[in-house]
Enzyme design. Structure first.
Site: not given
Ligand code: PLP
Length: 830
Positions: A374, A566-567, A572, A677, A681
């Site tokens: 990752h 997101k984090r 980001k 990811t 969603k």
């Molecule tokens: N945190 C939560 C609670 C999530 O459901 C997700 C979804 O994939 C993520 C973080 C990661 O999001 P991203 O891929 O947009 O960084």
């Protein structure tokens, strides 16, 4: 009686009763009351929502246990090749709604509760989140478990049962504070404690040599022992009886832990020391990108790896005696390099305990493991100082050195004495702090190294693992990540789920997600569009209500809900989003009344946790609050612009936010997001994406078409040259203006934000905010234009959902099963 006789009796009884647990509302009701009275120990005449949740969960757990037993017995009988998914993180979220949907009994449960005077939604809200992970990587594990169960694969997950999950984020005066998440406080009905499934895990000590049948062999004499106790979390599949297992290990003191202190008579301190063993599984590390050289972290890794492998090998040995068959029966998946100590551990078991020759053991080990990386930058790879590893796991260090010796010899044969290359590829990194490179160890041993999107594989091949790719091109593959439509549509957006089923004329898409493509032909249909917008509006109203409760800010569902959750990370680029919001605010302030009437109202929503030690990320959170404070209280702006921070973003908050979003932002600097990811969603829920061509977004663009989303920014291959040049030349004037507003203290906290602004100056703008700002504003303007054309926007929204099937974890798991793990479905027939 003999066990066969016992089994016969139990089966006769089972048939007589037509299954132990029935799923009609009356039987469910009886079970709920039974659990209220005897498990929760409340009167069946007097219990509240939380107790109803507990009783219902125990009733569902009974059903899960029954299916779990049937599935595991069937697997045992059929003895297929099994997949073991090793991950230090699983972000499961809540279990109740997901379980009843996968069992197909949601409506019956709602009826049962209704007749007792409770509402299913209210009862389900009582559950806390299982947050044993940080973000994308951990939620990916959870989605993949759902797909493995649904697709009938004989698989188990293994992980750690942290007592404290990911910290709770609380915001005070706009600053993030972290609070511990002691998630087990009120019990956890979804786990089954297996007191009899426990293994001793060894640490420290030294390695001695012994003679066995005239041969010298190594014996590890440990200095500390800790007991690993199993907690099983059944994972039900959808539309199948198969229920697989997520086995999480908790650390308990071992009877043999530190006997010396007991013998010296210091009884009280000896007991206190014993309790210290439990700290191994007490807390999840809250950094989601790097874990460097921490002793407790290394202990956690080995603890979980050792217990899991003892369990896996015990199961294998129940019906096999020849370890050459091990790779025909077992596939071991490493979710990033965090579990990579499994490699020397299997070698240790095969060589030291099973007394296989090194080369035979190595041949077996090389067929067992696959890795999913990752990581996007070589600097992000995990390293463990040799001193630390040697003290905690002395035998493993020897084994790693031996693996490296043979690897180096092979390399010399292949490349000659190219010492630069040898030192880059070596498992051991020399230098001020001599370290073990866990990624190199993994690649040397794994038969497959997977990237998590197509472009990520390119980065692995050209940037992160270039030397290894040149040596073993055949090892490198990619499987684009996916998410489960069961949780992210069926559970989180039930009205959209019904609408999709109505228009497709079937619910089969919940298992066969490619059927979603069938929505494409209806995308322009006025009736579908109207129903689609109704569903979306109700979801937005629900989100607006949540926002008001959380923050006191009233937002209008007529506005565009523009979300970035997101984090919090520099790459980001939540900061780019904030600077864009400041620009929008500045423009509105400078408009006359007539111009303001043309502005598309926006509610900008940001949410996410910053790692506790990540100062810049914490400043970004504070900036969001400072800007929000200004905008939300400016009467010139009113409903035209609002900025809201949603605290404590987690899976259950995501389930509420995602269905209520119009636009979502995935705007990482190209080449930094391995996959992403979250975007998938939002896509499934008909939310339009505003995104850079990074990670899996590149494939999303291909699938749904560039004209169905809003893209902008530098491309992956352009980034290195742009960095060389520096952003100063390419940043538009508006960029300098908004940065100056922050710098000059327009939003207060001038000194506190200074370092954020300094990092954006000319050549320092590593994440290219300045360069991308112009095209970002253009993409935002495009989104505004599309939003006012209701017909067009709704069509794009329907086409987003229709094209999201490729980003289901069912597809990802199908690819892993075929191309990496070599496993077949094994469907429990009753
Ligand atoms: N945190 C939560 C609670 C999530 O459901 C997700 C979804 O994939 C993520 C973080 C990661 O999001 P991203 O891929 O947009 O960084």
């Amino acid at each position: 009686p003999e066990s066969g006789e016992r089994r016969g009796k139990a089966e006769r009884l089972f048939r007589l009763m037509d299954g132990f647990r029935r799923n009609d509302p009356v039987s469910l009701q009886k079970d709920i009351l039974d659990h209220v009275e005897f498990t929760v120990a409340r009167s069946r005449f007097n219990f509240d929502d939380f107790e109803a949740y507990q009783a219902l969960s125990h009733s569902i757990r009974d059903r899960l246990i029954e299916r779990w037993h049937d599935t595991q017995q069937y697997f045992k009988r059929k003895d297929p090749k099994r997949l073991y998914f090793l991950s230090l993180e699983f972000l499961m979220g809540r279990s109740l709604s997901n379980s009843v949907i996968n069992l197909g009994i949601r409506d019956n449960c709602a009826d049962a509760l209704n007749q007792l005077g409770f509402e299913f939604e209210v009862v389900a809200e009582q559950e806390g989140d299982g947050a044993l992970g940080n973000g994308g990587l951990a939620r990916l594990s959870a989605c993949q478990m759902d797909s493995l169960a649904t697709m009938d694969f004989p698989a188990w997950g293994y992980g750690l049962r942290y007592q404290y999950g990911l910290f709770r984020q609380v915001i005070f005066d706009g600053f993030q504070y972290e609070q511990p998440d002691y998630w087990l406080n009120f019990g956890n009905p979804w786990e089954i404690e297996r007191v009899h499934v426990s293994y001793a895990v060894k640490f420290y000590g030294n390695v001695e040599e012994e003679l066995l049948n005239g041969e010298k062999c190594k014996v590890w004499v440990p200095g500390e022992m800790v007991e690993a106790v199993a907690y099983d979390n059944p994972i039900p599949g959808y539309g199948t009886r198969n229920t697989i297992n997520l086995r999480l290990w908790a650390a308990k003191p071992s009877d043999q832990h530190d006997m010396e202190s007991f013998n010296t008579g210091d009884y009280i301190n000896a007991v206190i020391n014993r309790q210290g063993a439990e700290t191994i599984s007490s807390v999840l590390y809250p950094d989601d990108r790097s874990y460097q050289g921490k002793e407790l972290r290394l202990k956690q890794q080995y603890f979980f790896v050792s217990a899991s492998l003892q369990d896996i090998i015990r199961r294998f040995k129940d019906s096999h005696s020849n370890f050459d068959e091990f790779p025909d029966k077992v596939a071991l998946q490493l979710n990033d390099t965090h579990p990579s100590l499994a490699i020397p551990e299997v070698m240790r078991i095969l060589v030291d305990e099973e007394h296989l020759e090194w080369s035979r053991a190595w041949g077996i080990v090389c067929k067992l493991f696959s890795l999913t990386s990752h990581t996007v930058l070589p600097e992000g790879l995990e390293k463990v100082p040799v001193d630390l590893l040697g003290s905690l796991l002395p035998r493993h260090l020897q084994i790693i050195y031996d693996i490296n010796f043979f690897f180096m010899e092979d390399l010399k044969k292949h490349f000659g004495l190219d010492y630069d290359r040898l030192s880059r590829m070596s498992i051991v990194e020399e230098g001020a702090v001599k370290s073990i490179r866990m990624a190199n160890l993994s690649i040397v041993c794994c038969h497959t190294v997977n990237g998590v999107s197509r472009v990520h594989l390119e980065l692995l091949k050209t940037r992160v693992f270039k030397d290894f790719y040149e040596l073993w091109p055949q090892k490198f593959q990619f499987k684009t990540n996916g998410v489960t439509q069961r949780r992210w549509i069926v559970v989180s957006n039930p009205s959209l789920c019904s609408l999709i089923s109505k228009w497709l004329g079937t619910e089969a898409w919940i298992r066969d997600v490619d059927l979603l493509l069938g929505l494409r032909e209806h995308a322009a249909n006025a009736d579908l569009q109207q129903e689609w917008n109704m569903v979306r509006r109700v979801n937005k109203m629900r989100l607006a209500e949540y926002i008001e409760t959380m923050s006191g800010i009233k937002v209008s569902p007529d506005a565009m809900f523009d979300v970035q959750t997101k984090r919090i990370h520099e790459y980001k680029r939540q900061l780019l989003n904030l600077l864009g919001i400041i620009h929008r605010y500045d423009c509105i302030k400078n408009m006359n009344m007539n111009e303001r009437r043309k502005v598309v109202p926006r509610v900008c929503i940001i949410g996410g946790k910053a790692a506790p030690g990540y100062e810049i990320a914490k400043k970004i959170i504070k900036l969001c609050h400072a800007v929000g404070e200004k905008i939300n209280n400016d009467s010139d702006v009113g409903d035209l612009l609002k900025l809201v921070f949603i605290p404590d973003y987690n899976v259950s908050v995501a389930e509420l936010v995602i269905p209520g979003s119009d636009l979502s932002q995935h705007i990482s600097t190209a080449g930094h997001e391995p996959s992403g990811t979250g975007s998938m969603k939002f896509l499934m829920n008909g939310c339009l994406l505003l995104a850079t061509a990074d990670g899996s977004t590149i494939e999303i663009i291909e699938e749904i078409g560039e004209d169905n989303m809003f893209t902008f920014g530098a491309k992956v291959h352009e980034v290195p040259a742009l960095r060389e040049k520096g952003s100063a030349l390419t940043a538009p004037l508006q960029f300098a203006r908004v940065v100056r507003m922050v710098r000059d203290g327009y939003f207060g906290f001038k000194d506190y934000f200074k370092s954020l602004c300094d990092a954006l100056d000319g050549n320092g703008d590593f994440y290219l905010l300045g360069h991308d700002f112009g095209s970002y504003l253009e993409a935002q303007a495009e989104a505004d234009k599309a939003f006012v054309d209701r017909e067009k926007w709704t069509r794009m929204s329907i086409l987003s959902t229709a094209g999201s099937g490729r980003f289901s974890s069912d597809r990802t798991i199908g690819e892993y099963a075929e191309k990496t793990w070599g496993i077949e479905p094994c469907r429990c027939p009753f």
